[in-house]
Design a protein around this motif. Structure first.
Motif, PDB file in Angstrom:
ATOM      1  N   PHE A 138       0.809  -1.216   0.000  1.00 19.48           N
ATOM      2  CA  PHE A 138       0.000   0.000   0.000  1.00 19.48           C
ATOM      3  C   PHE A 138       0.845   1.270   0.000  1.00 19.48           C
ATOM      4  CE2 PHE A 138      -2.761  -3.229   1.949  1.00 19.48           C
ATOM      5  CZ  PHE A 138      -3.858  -3.138   1.109  1.00 19.48           C
ATOM      6  N   ASP A 139       2.174   1.119   0.091  1.00 17.49           N
ATOM      7  CA  ASP A 139       3.046   2.295   0.179  1.00 17.49           C
ATOM      8  C   ASP A 139       3.685   2.660  -1.152  1.00 17.49           C
ATOM      9  OD1 ASP A 139       2.603   2.475   2.933  1.00 17.49           O
ATOM     10  OD2 ASP A 139       4.175   0.990   3.354  1.00 17.49           O
ATOM     11  N   LEU A 140       3.278   1.977  -2.213  1.00 22.63           N
ATOM     12  CA  LEU A 140       3.883   2.248  -3.512  1.00 22.63           C
ATOM     13  C   LEU A 140       3.518   3.644  -4.014  1.00 22.63           C
ATOM     14  CD1 LEU A 140       3.399  -1.114  -5.454  1.00 22.63           C
ATOM     15  CD2 LEU A 140       5.524  -0.181  -4.539  1.00 22.63           C
ATOM     16  N   THR A 141       4.505   4.357  -4.515  1.00 21.55           N
ATOM     17  CA  THR A 141       4.263   5.672  -5.121  1.00 21.55           C
ATOM     18  C   THR A 141       4.383   5.617  -6.632  1.00 21.55           C
ATOM     19  OG1 THR A 141       6.588   6.245  -4.848  1.00 21.55           O
ATOM     20  CG2 THR A 141       5.082   6.883  -3.069  1.00 21.55           C
ATOM     21  N   GLN A 142       4.906   4.500  -7.156  1.00 21.02           N
ATOM     22  CA  GLN A 142       4.995   4.317  -8.592  1.00 21.02           C
ATOM     23  C   GLN A 142       4.808   2.834  -8.910  1.00 21.02           C
ATOM     24  OE1 GLN A 142       8.886   5.491  -9.902  1.00 21.02           O
ATOM     25  NE2 GLN A 142       9.960   4.117  -8.523  1.00 21.02           N
ATOM     26  N   ASN A 143       4.595   2.554 -10.148  1.00 17.12           N
ATOM     27  CA  ASN A 143       4.331   1.176 -10.575  1.00 17.12           C
ATOM     28  C   ASN A 143       5.642   0.507 -10.995  1.00 17.12           C
ATOM     29  OD1 ASN A 143       3.527  -1.207 -11.791  1.00 17.12           O
ATOM     30  ND2 ASN A 143       1.762  -0.282 -12.833  1.00 17.12           N
TER      31      ASN A 143
END
Length: 303
Positions: A138-143
């Motif tokens: 849930f902490d992803l800022t990019q793919n």
């Protein structure tokens, strides 16, 4: 299935549409569709309005089924039927149609194999970075998957080479220069229609490279690796390819006429239609290779 005697049309005999459908295992709707396309003649009708199909209709439906099994379209089948209406048996027309269908399929197969190899090469570039399971974060800022896909989509360049396009008119010349200064790794390189005839590239690694339609005539490529490479239509006549490794390579229509292939490895390679006329094939490994249509005229295959 019994023929129906129809007194209103004299000696005419035939089948009702449901009976004909059951007999030839073709749906009623399809039979009516063939009538609308004029593949099938309109049937006689009884005074009660029933359609009565003759043996001509049965024969026509069987012909349509048989022609479709050869991959012919309904338009092509109609051409054949129209010729028969004017008392012409279309032997040559049928043969030509089927050969054209086979040629088209061969082209599609080659295109699909090229597409598959391209996808496989892209996956190989990022496979080690792909986990074996989906990951929730849930902490992803990019793919990160997008980044990997973008990496594989970038044009494949010579590994670690800063290219100066002002020095070379094409990539073929650059490859020859890089080989002359000691580079041997040309994996995944795109050399479609390259002109490398007469070059010395022995010991180089062209694993998964694209060399379709390339001119490799009279090259010296002793112990060179072409594992998984696409060499469809490549010209390698009179080439020195001793101990070259073509494992899993695509070599459809390649020309090896007069080449020295002693101890070369073609394990699982696709050599459909390849030309080996006059080649030295002593010690060559063709284990599980596809050799359909390959020409081995006057080859030396002694152990």
């Amino acid at each position: 299935m019994e023929l129906i005697e129809n007194s209103s049309v004299g000696s005419a005999r035939g089948w009702l549409i449901g009976e004909l459908s059951h007999l030839v295992e073709i749906p009623i709707q399809t039979i009516r569709y063939y009538e609308r396309l004029e593949l099938l003649r309109k049937p006689h009708r009884t005074e009660q309005g029933y359609r009565i199909y003759s043996t001509d209709a049965l024969e026509c439906l069987l012909f349509i089924q048989g022609a479709k099994a050869f991959g012919l379209s309904l338009d092509e089948i109609k051409q054949l039927l129209d010729l028969q209406v004017v008392h012409t048996i279309p032997y040559a027309t049928f043969k030509l149609m089927v050969k054209q269908k086979l040629d088209k399929l061969d082209l599609q197969i080659q295109e699909l194999m090229t597409q598959r190899q391209n996808i496989s090469q892209r996956l190989d570039l990022i496979a080690e970075a792909l986990p074996d399971c989906d990951i929730t974060n849930f902490d992803l800022t990019q793919n990160p998957l997008l980044n990997l896909i973008s990496t594989s989509s970038n044009s494949i360049d010579l590994e670690g080479t800063q290219r100066d396009h002002t020095l070379f008119s094409d990539l073929s010349q650059e490859v020859l220069y890089m080989y002359s200064v000691g580079r041997r790794n040309f994996r995944l390189i795109n050399l479609i229609s390259a002109k490398l005839n007469g070059a010395n590239l022995s010991g180089a690694d062209f694993t998964n490279a694209k060399l379709m339609l390339s001119d490799l005539c009279e090259v010296s490529m002793i112990a060179t690796k072409f594992v998984g490479a696409n060499l469809a239509g490549a010209m390698m006549s009179e080439a020195c390819l001793q101990k070259a490794d073509f494992t899993d390579a695509l070599l459809v229509g390649a020309d090896f006429s007069g080449a020295d292939l002693e101890d070369a490895n073609f394990t699982s390679a696709n050599l459909g239609g390849a030309n080996f006329t006059g080649a030295n094939l002593r010690g060559v490994n063709f284990n599980e290779a596809i050799l359909t249509g390959a020409d081995f005229t006057k080859t030396d295959i002694a152990k």
